[in-house]
Design a protein around this motif. Structure first.
Motif, PDB file in Angstrom:
ATOM      1  N   PHE A 150      66.976  46.919  19.024  1.00 16.02           N
ATOM      2  CA  PHE A 150      67.215  48.326  19.317  1.00 16.02           C
ATOM      3  C   PHE A 150      67.670  48.481  20.765  1.00 16.02           C
ATOM      4  O   PHE A 150      67.211  47.753  21.657  1.00 16.02           O
ATOM      5  N   ASP A 151      68.534  49.468  21.003  1.00 15.14           N
ATOM      6  CA  ASP A 151      68.983  49.765  22.359  1.00 15.14           C
ATOM      7  C   ASP A 151      68.085  50.788  23.033  1.00 15.14           C
ATOM      8  O   ASP A 151      67.899  50.751  24.250  1.00 15.14           O
ATOM      9  N   VAL A 152      67.550  51.713  22.248  1.00 15.11           N
ATOM     10  CA  VAL A 152      66.631  52.738  22.758  1.00 15.11           C
ATOM     11  C   VAL A 152      65.470  52.837  21.771  1.00 15.11           C
ATOM     12  O   VAL A 152      65.688  52.873  20.551  1.00 15.11           O
ATOM     13  N   THR A 153      64.256  52.893  22.311  1.00 18.59           N
ATOM     14  CA  THR A 153      63.075  52.993  21.450  1.00 18.59           C
ATOM     15  C   THR A 153      62.285  54.245  21.793  1.00 18.59           C
ATOM     16  O   THR A 153      61.996  54.517  22.957  1.00 18.59           O
ATOM     17  N   VAL A 154      61.948  54.994  20.765  1.00 18.44           N
ATOM     18  CA  VAL A 154      61.122  56.193  20.894  1.00 18.44           C
ATOM     19  C   VAL A 154      59.856  55.948  20.093  1.00 18.44           C
ATOM     20  O   VAL A 154      59.929  55.591  18.902  1.00 18.44           O
ATOM     21  N   HIS A 155      58.707  56.126  20.721  1.00 18.60           N
ATOM     22  CA  HIS A 155      57.430  55.915  20.023  1.00 18.60           C
ATOM     23  C   HIS A 155      56.625  57.203  20.016  1.00 18.60           C
ATOM     24  O   HIS A 155      56.418  57.826  21.062  1.00 18.60           O
ATOM     25  N   LEU A 156      56.193  57.605  18.831  1.00 18.96           N
ATOM     26  CA  LEU A 156      55.343  58.778  18.665  1.00 18.96           C
ATOM     27  C   LEU A 156      53.899  58.308  18.575  1.00 18.96           C
ATOM     28  O   LEU A 156      53.536  57.573  17.651  1.00 18.96           O
ATOM     29  N   ALA A 157      53.097  58.702  19.557  1.00 15.16           N
ATOM     30  CA  ALA A 157      51.742  58.174  19.693  1.00 15.16           C
ATOM     31  C   ALA A 157      50.698  59.208  19.296  1.00 15.16           C
ATOM     32  O   ALA A 157      50.818  60.396  19.611  1.00 15.16           O
ATOM     33  N   LEU A 158      49.670  58.706  18.607  1.00 11.43           N
ATOM     34  CA  LEU A 158      48.516  59.521  18.227  1.00 11.43           C
ATOM     35  C   LEU A 158      47.246  58.811  18.671  1.00 11.43           C
ATOM     36  O   LEU A 158      47.147  57.583  18.584  1.00 11.43           O
ATOM     37  N   SER A 159      46.273  59.560  19.134  1.00  6.84           N
ATOM     38  CA  SER A 159      44.978  58.952  19.408  1.00  6.84           C
ATOM     39  C   SER A 159      44.369  58.510  18.082  1.00  6.84           C
ATOM     40  O   SER A 159      44.725  59.036  17.019  1.00  6.84           O
ATOM     41  N   PRO A 160      43.458  57.545  18.102  1.00  7.94           N
ATOM     42  CA  PRO A 160      42.835  57.117  16.844  1.00  7.94           C
ATOM     43  C   PRO A 160      42.197  58.274  16.074  1.00  7.94           C
ATOM     44  O   PRO A 160      42.298  58.336  14.843  1.00  7.94           O
ATOM     45  N   ALA A 161      41.558  59.191  16.805  1.00  9.59           N
ATOM     46  CA  ALA A 161      40.905  60.315  16.127  1.00  9.59           C
ATOM     47  C   ALA A 161      41.937  61.228  15.480  1.00  9.59           C
ATOM     48  O   ALA A 161      41.757  61.677  14.336  1.00  9.59           O
ATOM     49  N   ALA A 162      43.031  61.507  16.207  1.00 12.56           N
ATOM     50  CA  ALA A 162      44.070  62.376  15.658  1.00 12.56           C
ATOM     51  C   ALA A 162      44.771  61.706  14.478  1.00 12.56           C
ATOM     52  O   ALA A 162      45.096  62.358  13.486  1.00 12.56           O
ATOM     53  N   LEU A 163      44.997  60.407  14.584  1.00 16.98           N
ATOM     54  CA  LEU A 163      45.633  59.683  13.487  1.00 16.98           C
ATOM     55  C   LEU A 163      44.769  59.739  12.231  1.00 16.98           C
ATOM     56  O   LEU A 163      45.272  60.003  11.128  1.00 16.98           O
ATOM     57  N   ALA A 164      43.463  59.525  12.389  1.00  8.82           N
ATOM     58  CA  ALA A 164      42.559  59.574  11.239  1.00  8.82           C
ATOM     59  C   ALA A 164      42.526  60.974  10.640  1.00  8.82           C
ATOM     60  O   ALA A 164      42.509  61.147   9.416  1.00  8.82           O
ATOM     61  N   ARG A 165      42.544  61.972  11.496  1.00  9.26           N
ATOM     62  CA  ARG A 165      42.451  63.358  11.037  1.00  9.26           C
ATOM     63  C   ARG A 165      43.712  63.795  10.301  1.00  9.26           C
ATOM     64  O   ARG A 165      43.637  64.536   9.314  1.00  9.26           O
ATOM     65  N   ARG A 166      44.857  63.338  10.761  1.00 13.30           N
ATOM     66  CA  ARG A 166      46.118  63.831  10.236  1.00 13.30           C
ATOM     67  C   ARG A 166      46.730  62.943   9.146  1.00 13.30           C
ATOM     68  O   ARG A 166      47.726  63.326   8.532  1.00 13.30           O
ATOM     69  N   THR A 167      46.157  61.783   8.920  1.00 12.17           N
ATOM     70  CA  THR A 167      46.687  60.887   7.882  1.00 12.17           C
ATOM     71  C   THR A 167      46.281  61.380   6.501  1.00 12.17           C
ATOM     72  O   THR A 167      45.129  61.737   6.264  1.00 12.17           O
ATOM     73  N   ASP A 168      47.242  61.403   5.594  1.00 14.51           N
ATOM     74  CA  ASP A 168      46.981  61.787   4.213  1.00 14.51           C
ATOM     75  C   ASP A 168      45.849  60.923   3.660  1.00 14.51           C
ATOM     76  O   ASP A 168      45.833  59.704   3.870  1.00 14.51           O
ATOM     77  N   PRO A 169      44.893  61.534   2.960  1.00 14.55           N
ATOM     78  CA  PRO A 169      43.781  60.745   2.411  1.00 14.55           C
ATOM     79  C   PRO A 169      44.230  59.538   1.599  1.00 14.55           C
ATOM     80  O   PRO A 169      43.570  58.490   1.627  1.00 14.55           O
ATOM     81  N   GLU A 170      45.357  59.649   0.905  1.00 16.15           N
ATOM     82  CA  GLU A 170      45.831  58.526   0.100  1.00 16.15           C
ATOM     83  C   GLU A 170      46.360  57.373   0.955  1.00 16.15           C
ATOM     84  O   GLU A 170      46.569  56.268   0.447  1.00 16.15           O
ATOM     85  N   LEU A 171      46.580  57.648   2.254  1.00 17.24           N
ATOM     86  CA  LEU A 171      47.103  56.613   3.146  1.00 17.24           C
ATOM     87  C   LEU A 171      46.085  56.170   4.189  1.00 17.24           C
ATOM     88  O   LEU A 171      46.430  55.402   5.097  1.00 17.24           O
ATOM     89  N   ARG A 172      44.858  56.619   4.051  1.00  9.45           N
ATOM     90  CA  ARG A 172      43.858  56.256   5.058  1.00  9.45           C
ATOM     91  C   ARG A 172      43.601  54.753   5.106  1.00  9.45           C
ATOM     92  O   ARG A 172      43.152  54.233   6.139  1.00  9.45           O
ATOM     93  N   TRP A 173      43.912  54.070   4.041  1.00 10.18           N
ATOM     94  CA  TRP A 173      43.748  52.611   4.050  1.00 10.18           C
ATOM     95  C   TRP A 173      44.671  51.938   5.057  1.00 10.18           C
ATOM     96  O   TRP A 173      44.440  50.768   5.434  1.00 10.18           O
TER      97      TRP A 173
END
Length: 209
Positions: A150-173
C-alpha cells in the motif's frame, strides 16, 4: 501525540484532499483498515465521489471479495479467531489481481473481487481498467502488517471496550483476533492516518507530536 476531534464529513473531506494531492507512479494504493465495527467499507465508499470530483479515477475494492474458499477458510471451524486472524483473506490473490497491477509497473487492469463468500464460488467479476493517476481503495479488516504494498494506510482504531460493545453479537468470536492484531501488528503505531472511532458520531484524528 495529540487527538483532534473531527466531524465525519470533515474527515472524509480531509482524507479525500490528502489522497487527491498524493502523486505516485502508476496508481495510488490505499488501505482503509479496521474491524467491521469501525466501518472501513463505509469510509472507503464515502471517499469515492470526492476523489472523482477532484479528477482522480477510483476503484473501491472490498477485502471481503477476496476471502479464501470456505473449505480453506473454515477448516478449523466457523468461529476460530486464530484462523480468522491468520488467513481468511487471500492476500496473494489481492496482491496479484489488485495491488501489483496498480503499482508503478502494473498494467492497471484490476479485478474488483475474486470470490463470492455467499455462494462460495468465483465472483465472475470483470476486470476494470484504472488509468495512471487513479486511486484504488482497499477496505477491510486486518489489512496491515502482512507486507501488502500500500502507498497510503488509514487505520480506524477502537478501544477494546468500544470494540466489544460495538461488535455484532454474531461476530464477537472475532474479538481475540483483533486483540492479537493490536498486540502483534500494532497498526496504530505506523499507519499514515489513524482515526479513533470509539464513538462513530465523534471521530478523532490521532496526530503525532
Amino acid at each position: 501525540m495529540r487527538v483532534r476531534p473531527i466531524t465525519s464529513e470533515r474527515l472524509v473531506a480531509e482524507l479525500a484532499d490528502r489522497l487527491a494531492g498524493t502523486a505516485v507512479s502508476g496508481r495510488l494504493r490505499v488501505a482503509v483498515d479496521g474491524p467491521p465495527a469501525a466501518g472501513p467499507d463505509a469510509l472507503a465508499a464515502a471517499l469515492v465521489d470526492p476523489l472523482r470530483a477532484a479528477g482522480r479515477p477510483v476503484l473501491h475494492v472490498l477485502a471481503a471479495g477476496f476471502l479464501r474458499p470456505a473449505s480453506v477458510r473454515l477448516e478449523q471451524g466457523r468461529t476460530n479467531p486464530d484462523a480468522y486472524y491468520e488467513g481468511w483473506v487471500d492476500e496473494t490473490g489481492l496482491r496479484r489481481e489488485v495491488l501489483d497491477p496498480a503499482g508503478a509497473d502494473g498494467s492497471g487492469r484490476l479485478l474488483p473481487s475474486l470470490w463470492d463468500a455467499a455462494t462460495d464460488r468465483a465472483s465472475r467479476a470483470g476486470y476494470v481498467e484504472l488509468p495512471p493517476g487513479g486511486v484504488v481503495l482497499v477496505s477491510g479488516a486486518l489489512l496491515l502488517g502482512g507486507g501488502l504494498p500500500f502507498d497510503v494506510t488509514v487505520h480506524l482504531a477502537l478501544s477494546p471496550a468500544a470494540l466489544a460493545r460495538r461488535t455484532d453479537p454474531e461476530l464477537r468470536w472475532t474479538l481475540p483476533a483483533f486483540a492479537r492484531y493490536a498486540d502483534e501488528v500494532a497498526p496504530a503505531s505506523f499507519a499514515d492516518v489513524v482515526v479513533r472511532v470509539d464513538d462513530p458520531r465523534h471521530p478523532a484524528v490521532v496526530e503525532p507530536g
